[in-house]
Design an enzyme around this catalytic site. Structure first.
Site, PDB file in Angstrom:
ATOM      1  N   CYS A   1      39.445  72.236  83.492  1.00 24.53           N
ATOM      2  CA  CYS A   1      39.601  70.798  83.431  1.00 24.53           C
ATOM      3  C   CYS A   1      40.470  70.375  84.597  1.00 24.53           C
ATOM      4  CB  CYS A   1      40.271  70.388  82.137  1.00 24.53           C
ATOM      5  SG  CYS A   1      39.081  70.251  80.832  1.00 24.53           S
TER       6      CYS A   1
ATOM      7  N   LYS B   1      35.479  59.187  69.426  1.00 26.09           N
ATOM      8  CA  LYS B   1      34.730  60.081  70.322  1.00 26.09           C
ATOM      9  C   LYS B   1      34.789  61.519  69.813  1.00 26.09           C
ATOM     10  CE  LYS B   1      36.680  61.753  74.269  1.00 26.09           C
ATOM     11  NZ  LYS B   1      36.523  63.213  74.364  1.00 26.09           N
ATOM     12  N   ASN B   2      36.008  61.977  69.513  1.00 23.51           N
ATOM     13  CA  ASN B   2      36.154  63.401  69.172  1.00 23.51           C
ATOM     14  C   ASN B   2      35.624  63.741  67.783  1.00 23.51           C
ATOM     15  OD1 ASN B   2      37.203  63.795  71.658  1.00 23.51           O
ATOM     16  ND2 ASN B   2      39.301  64.199  71.006  1.00 23.51           N
TER      17      ASN B   2
ATOM     18  N   ARG C   1      34.573  57.835  79.973  1.00 22.43           N
ATOM     19  CA  ARG C   1      34.202  58.973  79.131  1.00 22.43           C
ATOM     20  C   ARG C   1      34.701  58.778  77.705  1.00 22.43           C
ATOM     21  NH1 ARG C   1      36.912  63.833  80.593  1.00 22.43           N
ATOM     22  NH2 ARG C   1      36.072  64.280  78.553  1.00 22.43           N
TER      23      ARG C   1
ATOM     24  N   ARG D   1      40.925  75.969  80.408  1.00 30.08           N
ATOM     25  CA  ARG D   1      40.818  75.814  78.945  1.00 30.08           C
ATOM     26  C   ARG D   1      39.863  76.895  78.468  1.00 30.08           C
ATOM     27  NH1 ARG D   1      39.612  69.577  77.888  1.00 30.08           N
ATOM     28  NH2 ARG D   1      39.929  70.077  75.704  1.00 30.08           N
TER      29      ARG D   1
ATOM     30  N   ASP E   1      46.636  64.251  73.253  1.00 29.04           N
ATOM     31  CA  ASP E   1      45.808  63.185  73.838  1.00 29.04           C
ATOM     32  C   ASP E   1      46.545  61.849  73.928  1.00 29.04           C
ATOM     33  OD1 ASP E   1      43.746  64.915  74.265  1.00 29.04           O
ATOM     34  OD2 ASP E   1      42.486  64.200  72.620  1.00 29.04           O
TER      35      ASP E   1
HETATM   36  C1  UD1 Z   1      39.990  68.970  71.470  1.00 29.61           C
HETATM   37  C2  UD1 Z   1      39.801  67.550  71.947  1.00 29.61           C
HETATM   38  C3  UD1 Z   1      40.745  67.217  73.074  1.00 29.61           C
HETATM   39  C4  UD1 Z   1      42.180  67.555  72.682  1.00 29.61           C
HETATM   40  C5  UD1 Z   1      42.290  68.973  72.146  1.00 29.61           C
HETATM   41  C6  UD1 Z   1      43.660  69.282  71.572  1.00 29.61           C
HETATM   42  C7  UD1 Z   1      37.449  67.128  71.536  1.00 29.61           C
HETATM   43  C8  UD1 Z   1      36.096  66.892  72.087  1.00 29.61           C
HETATM   44  N1  UD1 Z   1      38.426  67.382  72.396  1.00 29.61           N
HETATM   45  O1  UD1 Z   1      39.648  69.811  72.555  1.00 29.61           O
HETATM   46  O2  UD1 Z   1      40.626  65.826  73.370  1.00 29.61           O
HETATM   47  O3  UD1 Z   1      43.016  67.409  73.816  1.00 29.61           O
HETATM   48  O4  UD1 Z   1      41.350  69.166  71.080  1.00 29.61           O
HETATM   49  O5  UD1 Z   1      43.964  68.405  70.551  1.00 29.61           O
HETATM   50  O6  UD1 Z   1      37.659  67.045  70.339  1.00 29.61           O
HETATM   51  N2  UD1 Z   1      42.284  77.521  73.114  1.00 29.61           N
HETATM   52  C9  UD1 Z   1      42.194  78.869  73.393  1.00 29.61           C
HETATM   53  N3  UD1 Z   1      40.976  79.474  73.292  1.00 29.61           N
HETATM   54  C10 UD1 Z   1      39.853  78.793  72.917  1.00 29.61           C
HETATM   55  C11 UD1 Z   1      39.959  77.426  72.620  1.00 29.61           C
HETATM   56  C12 UD1 Z   1      41.203  76.820  72.718  1.00 29.61           C
HETATM   57  O7  UD1 Z   1      43.185  79.505  73.738  1.00 29.61           O
HETATM   58  O8  UD1 Z   1      38.786  79.403  72.845  1.00 29.61           O
HETATM   59  C13 UD1 Z   1      43.611  76.847  73.214  1.00 29.61           C
HETATM   60  C14 UD1 Z   1      43.605  75.727  74.255  1.00 29.61           C
HETATM   61  O9  UD1 Z   1      43.867  76.218  75.557  1.00 29.61           O
HETATM   62  C15 UD1 Z   1      44.704  74.837  73.729  1.00 29.61           C
HETATM   63  C16 UD1 Z   1      44.596  75.006  72.207  1.00 29.61           C
HETATM   64  O10 UD1 Z   1      43.845  76.188  71.994  1.00 29.61           O
HETATM   65  O11 UD1 Z   1      45.973  75.290  74.154  1.00 29.61           O
HETATM   66  C17 UD1 Z   1      43.930  73.856  71.496  1.00 29.61           C
HETATM   67  O12 UD1 Z   1      42.687  73.596  72.100  1.00 29.61           O
HETATM   68  P1  UD1 Z   1      41.435  73.064  71.246  1.00 29.61           P
HETATM   69  O13 UD1 Z   1      41.947  72.511  69.971  1.00 29.61           O
HETATM   70  O14 UD1 Z   1      40.408  74.123  71.179  1.00 29.61           O
HETATM   71  O15 UD1 Z   1      40.893  71.883  72.163  1.00 29.61           O
HETATM   72  P2  UD1 Z   1      39.406  71.375  72.280  1.00 29.61           P
HETATM   73  O16 UD1 Z   1      38.683  71.540  70.991  1.00 29.61           O
HETATM   74  O17 UD1 Z   1      38.789  71.913  73.520  1.00 29.61           O
END
Ligand code: UD1
Length: 418
Positions: A116, A22-23, A396, A121, A304
């Site tokens: 979420c 999925k990711n 999902r 997030r 995850d």
């Molecule tokens: C992706 C995955 C999700 C997984 C997560 C962490 C997908 C669709 N989803 O989510 O399943 O749980 O990686 O492995 O691939 N952060 C910030 N600012 C931002 C973005 C992120 O501070 O703008 C922080 C988040 O709060 C978190 C960390 O960075 O603590 C990692 O998040 P991120 O890797 O961005 O997660 P996603 O890409 O949303």
């Protein structure tokens, strides 16, 4: 709404095939927006999140078709650069259209995804990443508004390793003028998969899979066919199903090299794993041992899999600790597991699990995707019947999970909520 009814205690036996990731699929489908032409993406899992993203692409004017795990996206004629709230609120990953729209059309308006089930997030890194390419970005009325034409290559240091921000920046940078460098880039296989798709379409990217990625902009990408990698989280959840039920299962079509952290921790707890090419055989003859697990960005233990690991450890011998350093408050599964008799206490971002000999079936509620998987795992070995409501969360991210589990002997059925 559907629910699952699970009668625990059935030993499992047989083969569990792994679906496409999925990711990995989601950013690749969004990246198809960069291509003036038709992309063919194979091994796409039939999941609600995938269909949500295809709806976003259609809203933008792209043609998108899903058939037998293959998706065709024709993004030749894009008529809108707006990803609306109604769609983005249902799936955070819709934010992946920001980079491609901005790169190809010089503008994008994408709804803020919102929180979420387990907490906020942020999207600040996505915004800073676009600004690193010279885009002007504002947040107004709940939308991210980005403008910039042409985008110009730049250097971006990500304070936190972010899968989404790395992917968005990579997609924006492939059509920017000049060279972009991403420092502290996410190293997740999902990002490597995205880069491999983009490279196949003509992008010039090096260093993907490491924390320093370099992108040399090109003027155009060409249409291609690409296959999505196996889902490492689904595969690891199946390993957990073998571990929690003490069963022997063969997980087929997996990438063990993407699952080292999970496999190491399972082996430390006493699970037996054997890798045979693309298959992994899991068995766990004895009661498992307590262990300590700390989540971290890849190649660390994935957040995850945190919920599913707690389900496994709730039956282990002794006291385990699970620390989530990626999401501090991702614990919605804990009160539900407690309803099934698990002894878990949470203090800030640390869960302490005292293993019990038995879990008991109960009525529980799924509140997010991986939490749902943890409840299914616990229910598979709990005494008696469990009713897990709101399984749309599991839909999902897990393709036909109840059918796959039924095929190996699990007593699980889907029914409509009365
Ligand atoms: C992706 C995955 C999700 C997984 C997560 C962490 C997908 C669709 N989803 O989510 O399943 O749980 O990686 O492995 O691939 N952060 C910030 N600012 C931002 C973005 C992120 O501070 O703008 C922080 C988040 O709060 C978190 C960390 O960075 O603590 C990692 O998040 P991120 O890797 O961005 O997660 P996603 O890409 O949303």
């Amino acid at each position: 709404m559907d629910r699952f009814v699970v009668t625990g205690g059935a030993p499992l036996r047989g083969t569990l095939p792994v679906s496409g990731s999925k990711n990995a699929a989601l950013p690749i489908l969004a990246a198809a927006l960069l291509v003036e032409g038709r992309s063919e993406i194979r091994n796409v899992p039939d999941l609600k999140d995938v269909h949500t993203l295809l709806t976003v692409l259609r809203t933008l004017g792209a043609q998108a078709r899903f058939e037998n795990n293959t998706v065709w996206v024709d993004a030749t004629n894009i008529t809108s650069t707006v990803a609306p709230y109604e769609l983005v609120k249902t799936m955070r990953a819709s934010i992946y259209v920001l980079g491609p729209l901005l790169a190809r059309f010089g503008e994008a308006k994408v709804s803020l995804p919102g929180g979420c089930a387990w907490g906020p997030r942020p999207v600040d890194l996505h915004i800073k990443a676009m600004e690193a390419l010279g885009a002007e970005v504002t947040v107004e009325h709940g939308y991210i508004l980005a403008h910039g034409r042409p985008l110009k290559g730049g250097t971006f240091f990500s304070e936190v390793s972010s899968v989404g921000a790395t992917g968005n920046l990579m997609m924006a940078a492939v059509l920017a003028e000049g060279r972009t460098v991403i420092e502290n880039a996410a190293r997740e296989p999902d990002i490597e998969g995205l880069a491999e798709f983009l490279v196949k379409c003509g992008a010039r990217i090096t260093g993907h899979g490491t924390s320093r990625v370099e992108i040399e902009g090109v003027s155009k990408l060409s249409e291609q066919t690409f296959a999505v990698m196996p889902d490492r989280i689904e595969a690891a959840t199946f390993l957990a199903a073998g571990a929690v039920t003490g069963s022997t299962l063969k997980i087929t079509g997996a990438r063990a090299d993407h699952m080292r952290a999970v496999m190491n921790k399972m082996e430390e707890a006493g699970v037996h794993l054997m890798v045979q090419g693309d298959d992994i055989v899991v068995s766990s003859p004895n009661r498992l041992n307590a262990i300590s697990v700390t989540t971290a960005p890849y190649p660390g233990f994935p957040t995850d899999m945190q919920a599913q690991m707690i389900a496994v450890l709730s039956l282990a011998h002794g006291q385990s600790t699970v620390t989530d350093t990626v999401y501090f408050d991702r614990w919605t599964h804990v009160p539900e597991l407690q309803r099934m008799g698990a002894d878990v206490r949470v203090d800030r971002n640390v869960a302490v699990i005292r293993g019990v000999r038995k879990l008991t079936g109960a009525q529980v509620m799924a509140t997010d995707l991986r939490a749902s998987a943890a409840l299914i795992l616990a229910a598979l070995w709990a005494d008696g019947e469990s009713v897990i409501s709101r399984v749309y969360h599991v839909d999902r991210g897990y393709e036909s999970i109840e059918k796959k589990l039924q095929a190996v002997g699990a007593q699980i059925r889907r029914e409509r909520e009365p």
